[in-house]
Design an enzyme around this catalytic site. Structure first.
Site, short mmCIF file in Angstrom:
data_model
loop_
_atom_site.label_atom_id
_atom_site.label_comp_id
_atom_site.label_asym_id
_atom_site.label_seq_id
_atom_site.Cartn_x
_atom_site.Cartn_y
_atom_site.Cartn_z
N ALA A 122 -9.95 -7.45 0.11
CA ALA A 122 -9.04 -7.37 -1.04
C ALA A 122 -8.16 -6.12 -0.97
O ALA A 122 -8.33 -5.24 -0.11
CB ALA A 122 -9.84 -7.40 -2.34
N HIS A 123 -7.24 -6.04 -1.92
CA HIS A 123 -6.21 -4.99 -1.93
C HIS A 123 -6.82 -3.59 -1.98
O HIS A 123 -7.82 -3.33 -2.64
CB HIS A 123 -5.27 -5.18 -3.12
CG HIS A 123 -5.95 -5.09 -4.46
ND1 HIS A 123 -6.11 -3.92 -5.13
CD2 HIS A 123 -6.53 -6.04 -5.23
CE1 HIS A 123 -6.74 -4.12 -6.27
NE2 HIS A 123 -7.01 -5.42 -6.35
N ASN A 124 -6.20 -2.70 -1.21
CA ASN A 124 -6.55 -1.27 -1.15
C ASN A 124 -7.93 -0.99 -0.57
O ASN A 124 -8.40 0.15 -0.64
CB ASN A 124 -6.44 -0.62 -2.53
CG ASN A 124 -5.00 -0.51 -3.00
OD1 ASN A 124 -4.52 -1.38 -3.73
ND2 ASN A 124 -4.31 0.53 -2.58
#
Length: 332
Positions: free
Chosen positions: A244-246
């Site tokens: 997922a993001h980051n």
């Protein structure tokens, strides 16, 4: 043309201890119980050694700790690690990759501003967007999309159906298998002020992937909300994995199939995530730690520690709990 080797030719590559001999030409590797007389197999543990006598294979690569007799017109090659030795044999018999009749297929769409390195191959119906940079010897198999301002390093291979979104940075010698998604929007929503809906949070970052990374089919690495989602050098990601993001993965991490990292997870170097394990957002798993298959990690994991269960905890403690629970149930 069909490949075949003598047992001595194979051992010259493995540099193992040859025990016995076979005059049979070896035409490929095969599982121990499925092998025919023209196959070589491998035995890595005592669990499988008992099947050698019934196997039809003419030869086997075995760990040097095993005590097995080769038999009539059969041979064994003893090595320190049968799995690694078998990898070399698989390379010997590896079929060639699909052939490109032209370097850039006439149905491919390549933007005028794209920079294409020497020796690149771009298959049918590919799209290469504005200001994309492909290093030398990059291979894009048919139906790959690489969107604007993305950079892909030398010798990277991208298989069909993969989509690499805008502004991503990919290293050298990577392999992306079929239908990989790199740089799709991260999953970011918040309740609206009136409480009657959800507001999408823009995801304006990108994905940075290091060198020698391999990502399995149908896996997703989402772009960051801001800054970058990062996959370190040498990471190996199985099929059907979500990053997922980051999230940030250190060097040489392994993620098995159906596992997933929520947003802003950090993995140190050499972390192993078992199949179907899930990691809570904003969690740090430090270098050398292992998460057992099917586990749910809800807090940080110390370096070198093995955790198991849902919620995940020290593997030894969890195993003791399972034993105690089983004994309790037997008494009921």
């Amino acid at each position: 043309m069909k490949k075949s080797y003598s047992i001595k030719e194979i051992n010259s590559i493995l540099n193992g201890e040859l025990i016995g001999n076979t005059t049979q030409s070896i035409e490929g590797p095969e599982q121990l119980q499925n092998a025919n007389s023209n196959h070589i197999t491998f035995i890595g543990s005592t669990k499988y050694a008992k099947h050698w006598a019934d196997s039809k294979a003419c030869a086997a690569v075995i760990n040097d700790t095993l005590k097995i007799e080769p038999g009539n017109n059969r041979a064994l090659i003893k090595v320190k690690n049968a799995d690694l030795a078998m990898a070399k044999i698989l390379e010997l018999f590896n079929p060639p990759s699909p052939v490109f009749d032209t370097d850039i297929h006439p149905t491919a769409v390549v933007h005028d501003t794209a920079k294409i390195g020497a020796g690149c191959k771009i298959g049918a119906n590919c799209y290469v967007g504005k200001d994309v940079e492909l290093g030398n010897d990059v291979i894009l198999y048919p139906n790959v999309c690489v969107f604007d301002e993305t950079i892909i390093g030398d010798n990277t291979i991208v298989w069909s159906g993969t989509v690499i979104r805008e502004r991503c940075i990919i290293g050298n010698h990577c392999i992306f298998h079929t239908n990989v998604s790199i740089g799709a929007d991260g999953f970011g929503y918040r309740p609206s002020d009136d409480g009657r809906g959800l507001v999408k949070i823009p995801q304006i970052g990108n994905v940075i992937i290091g060198h020698y990374v391999e990502i399995g089919a149908n896996s997703c690495v989402d772009r960051a909300k801001f800054s970058s989602t990062i996959i370190g050098d040498g990471c190996k990601i199985d099929n059907l994995v979500q990053v997922a993001h980051n999230s940030i993965m250190g060097r040489s991490c392994i993620m098995a199939g159906h596992s997933g990292l929520a947003g802003s997870v950090t993995l140190g170097d050499g972390v192993i995530i078992g199949g179907s394990a899930s990691i809570k957002d904003h969690t740090t798993i430090h270098s050398g730690a292992t998460v057992g298959a099917g586990s749910g990690v809800v807090g940080d994991v110390a370096a070198g520690k093995t955790v198991l269960g849902y919620p995940a905890q020290d593997a030894r403690d969890m195993l003791k709990q399972w034993v105690a629970l089983r004994q309790f149930m037997k008494k009921q």
